[in-house]
Design a protein around this motif. Sequence first.
Motif, PDB file in Angstrom:
ATOM      1  N   HIS A  19     -17.340  15.734  14.915  1.00 39.11           N
ATOM      2  CA  HIS A  19     -18.781  16.006  14.881  1.00 39.11           C
ATOM      3  C   HIS A  19     -19.588  14.715  14.865  1.00 39.11           C
ATOM      4  O   HIS A  19     -20.786  14.732  15.066  1.00 39.11           O
ATOM      5  N   ARG A  50      -9.030  33.906  16.774  1.00 41.23           N
ATOM      6  CA  ARG A  50      -7.896  33.029  17.065  1.00 41.23           C
ATOM      7  C   ARG A  50      -8.371  31.595  17.292  1.00 41.23           C
ATOM      8  O   ARG A  50      -7.777  30.634  16.804  1.00 41.23           O
ATOM      9  N   MET A  51      -9.463  31.471  18.029  1.00 46.19           N
ATOM     10  CA  MET A  51      -9.956  30.128  18.320  1.00 46.19           C
ATOM     11  C   MET A  51     -10.510  29.453  17.067  1.00 46.19           C
ATOM     12  O   MET A  51     -10.441  28.238  16.928  1.00 46.19           O
ATOM     13  N   LEU A  52     -11.065  30.252  16.167  1.00 46.56           N
ATOM     14  CA  LEU A  52     -11.668  29.673  14.969  1.00 46.56           C
ATOM     15  C   LEU A  52     -10.660  29.425  13.858  1.00 46.56           C
ATOM     16  O   LEU A  52     -10.832  28.508  13.053  1.00 46.56           O
ATOM     17  N   THR A  53      -9.620  30.244  13.782  1.00 48.09           N
ATOM     18  CA  THR A  53      -8.686  30.120  12.658  1.00 48.09           C
ATOM     19  C   THR A  53      -7.287  29.736  13.093  1.00 48.09           C
ATOM     20  O   THR A  53      -6.441  29.431  12.252  1.00 48.09           O
ATOM     21  N   GLY A  54      -6.996  29.809  14.390  1.00 41.53           N
ATOM     22  CA  GLY A  54      -5.655  29.511  14.874  1.00 41.53           C
ATOM     23  C   GLY A  54      -4.683  30.654  14.662  1.00 41.53           C
ATOM     24  O   GLY A  54      -3.486  30.492  14.882  1.00 41.53           O
ATOM     25  N   GLN A  55      -5.153  31.805  14.208  1.00 44.04           N
ATOM     26  CA  GLN A  55      -4.234  32.901  13.890  1.00 44.04           C
ATOM     27  C   GLN A  55      -4.673  34.215  14.546  1.00 44.04           C
ATOM     28  O   GLN A  55      -5.853  34.417  14.844  1.00 44.04           O
ATOM     29  N   SER A  82      -5.617  28.761   7.214  1.00 38.31           N
ATOM     30  CA  SER A  82      -6.896  28.728   7.945  1.00 38.31           C
ATOM     31  C   SER A  82      -8.104  28.791   7.015  1.00 38.31           C
ATOM     32  O   SER A  82      -9.216  29.104   7.457  1.00 38.31           O
ATOM     33  N   PHE A  91      -2.100  26.629   9.261  1.00 36.60           N
ATOM     34  CA  PHE A  91      -2.404  27.855  10.000  1.00 36.60           C
ATOM     35  C   PHE A  91      -1.331  28.915   9.788  1.00 36.60           C
ATOM     36  O   PHE A  91      -1.122  29.776  10.638  1.00 36.60           O
ATOM     37  N   ILE A 122     -20.289  24.915  15.623  1.00 33.82           N
ATOM     38  CA  ILE A 122     -19.502  23.928  14.884  1.00 33.82           C
ATOM     39  C   ILE A 122     -20.231  23.392  13.660  1.00 33.82           C
ATOM     40  O   ILE A 122     -19.626  22.726  12.849  1.00 33.82           O
ATOM     41  N   TYR A 160     -17.192  35.257  10.165  1.00 28.96           N
ATOM     42  CA  TYR A 160     -15.857  35.865  10.033  1.00 28.96           C
ATOM     43  C   TYR A 160     -15.970  37.342   9.647  1.00 28.96           C
ATOM     44  O   TYR A 160     -15.204  38.184  10.135  1.00 28.96           O
ATOM     45  N   MET A 209      -4.547  24.008  16.490  1.00 28.23           N
ATOM     46  CA  MET A 209      -4.465  25.037  15.451  1.00 28.23           C
ATOM     47  C   MET A 209      -3.392  26.050  15.850  1.00 28.23           C
ATOM     48  O   MET A 209      -3.703  27.195  16.191  1.00 28.23           O
ATOM     49  N   ARG A 210      -2.168  25.641  15.829  1.00 30.93           N
ATOM     50  CA  ARG A 210      -1.077  26.517  16.250  1.00 30.93           C
ATOM     51  C   ARG A 210       0.240  25.973  15.719  1.00 30.93           C
ATOM     52  O   ARG A 210       0.275  24.877  15.147  1.00 30.93           O
TER      53      ARG A 210
END
Lengths: 597, 106
Positions: free
Chosen positions: A223, B70-75, A155, A205, B36, B47, A133-134
């Motif tokens: 999952h 950041r970890m959840l949305t990448g931003q 996102s 993203f 998850i 959120y 995700m980057r």
Amino acid sequence: MARSLPLAPVAAGALVAILVLSGAPAADTPRVAAPSSTLVSYGFDDGNIATGPDTFAVFEKSKGRVHLSSAFRTSGYRSVEIRDVADDGAFPELQGYFPLRESGMLYAHFAILVADPLEQLNIALAGPKWFAMRKDGVAFWLQTRGGWLCQYSDSIPKRLFQMRPFAWYLVDVAYDIAAGAYDLTIREEGRNEPLVALKAQPNAFSEPGSAVDKFSFIGDTGHDTSNVDYYVDDILLTVDQPIALAPFVAPGRRKLFFDAWNDSQALLRSKPSCLPAIDVQDFGLTFDAIETLRRDGLLETLENLIDGRPVTIPDHGSDGSVRALQAVLLWKGGCSALEHGDAEPALERFTKALERGPGGAMYEASAVLSLAALGRWDQVDVRLAGVHAAWRDDARLPLFLAMIGLARSDLEAAEQPLRAHATRVADDPRLECALVALSTDLDLKVIDMVRKRFPADWPSCLHAAFLPEEYYYVLLARKSHAEAGRYAARMAQRLTAMNLPAAPWVERIGDAAFLEKDYTRALARYRESAGQGGPDGALILKLSDVHHLLGDVQKEREYREAIYGSLHEAQDHPESRTEPNKKNDPDAGEDADADPD
Amino acid sequence: MSNDPEVVNELLDNAQDEDNPQFRDKAACALANDQIHLTDVQKLRLYERLVDALGDPNLQVRQIALEALRMLTGQTRSFDPAASQEAREPAFREWQRWLEAYRSRL
């Protein structure tokens, strides 16, 4: 798409640095690269279904399946069926590769049909950072959620429409890479009006400039809850600006493993010079440091700096960002000095760069190269151990070692001293510590062990440990392939006599034979090496290449498919598929070649 | 790993109100890594709380909230948790706009 192809072991293979760092075709195999707008075109109706590093890979671990199917198709007579099974611990995937696109427009077209839209499927276009995700990770992402087809944009999973079972949907994406946005059109088969006609959607993203080089079709994202069964057809990827695409030289690949060996010679000089950076991590920059640079508005400055464009380091920005930029600037200055033969000031700059950017392996490697240029071999050997450990899986390590080796002697004149030392390593039983050290993956723990066991001799031990690899790569660089092969054979004999693992040196015998175009001998040595230890991806690819060159179509395919999988009709599905080993090695059962190495 | 709203709420409370900074950090890690199986509505709630925590007066709460986002949305939306309140405001509003867009899509 959460997984990546096992490229790490491939990249770790000896000599692959040369392949990675070069782009031109082999000197003795003229190939015309015809500009083309079409990067990828799969209708799955013809014989164009060979898996490989330049086409696609099929993952079918556990119960999931990826098959050719004639049950449903939008064109021709076949499509690809992807069937996931929940709770089986894995997911099936069709993962495709195309040349990296960092700018311009990429147009993607494909058709999908799903049996039960309530089951999850995921489709993505991604870049060199795989499915992260980057930036340069996932750029475009479709997903089914509760019967809806959704796009993952900015996102946010955004609903597009409720899918109907067993209906073909034709998807068209026009991705503006620089803008990080795309237009999306989706039509249902038989209807004129599109169901979806969206413009300028932020990519997954919201990352402008997010490059792409692969696509993926899977069930769920890890999952393990999906029982999706869906069909994919007519995958077509095109670009607005045609690019040169080398023709395929073997099934699934545009280059053989060793194709680019000769291309590397320009990078190998008698005087050490900086190696190319391939990742910001080369400079010790963590994700957080990059984020800070981005927040400080200095990310572009960093990119310009690395690319060698003139920049001024601003006085604004956090302390960490400014220090990071200063470190890169110092490194660039050091590289320039090294290029001009000014190794002393180069070393000074690399040392300062390390102070400002601790953890930057590129700074350390460059410092070692400048020490080599200065002939300070004691320091080279000690610090080389650190670089060897840090770059153990880095594709540039063989090239780095060759550069060090070349610096030990005059490439054009006397290699005698180097030869004498390296020979001693192969023959002298007193250098047991070196053999022990080099017989395993040399890392800091091994170096520590050597230091403790041989407190008086450990510097010479390290020297002896590194010398053989350097010497071997120097011989290859000088095209002394036969001599390299003989040296590798002696090393292998010494290690075997000491009951130490010799597989890497047996593989090197094969490499030298390959470069001599003695493919039969190369095959024998590769098989021997594979038989001594679990073959990594690089060795499997070499085995596939050798079989290709020897005209053994079946074994070429078996080795290639051991890595990249295969696409076939359901009734042709093999019982099991794992990487070749002693048990299911495609070459197993044949007598070992009685080669006189 | 849980989709029990109570667990998520408890973790959110811990991330924001726990006295011990290490526990706050652990709670944020659990929110970012382990949730998850949240439904879309539960994820929205997560959120909402994390974006809200970006306005927390405690620097570490803002830091861990941003890390979880950041970890959840990448931003990160250029949010700097260590910046002054005035400097944080534009990025904070950007996160709120994003949250509204997320909410409107449910």
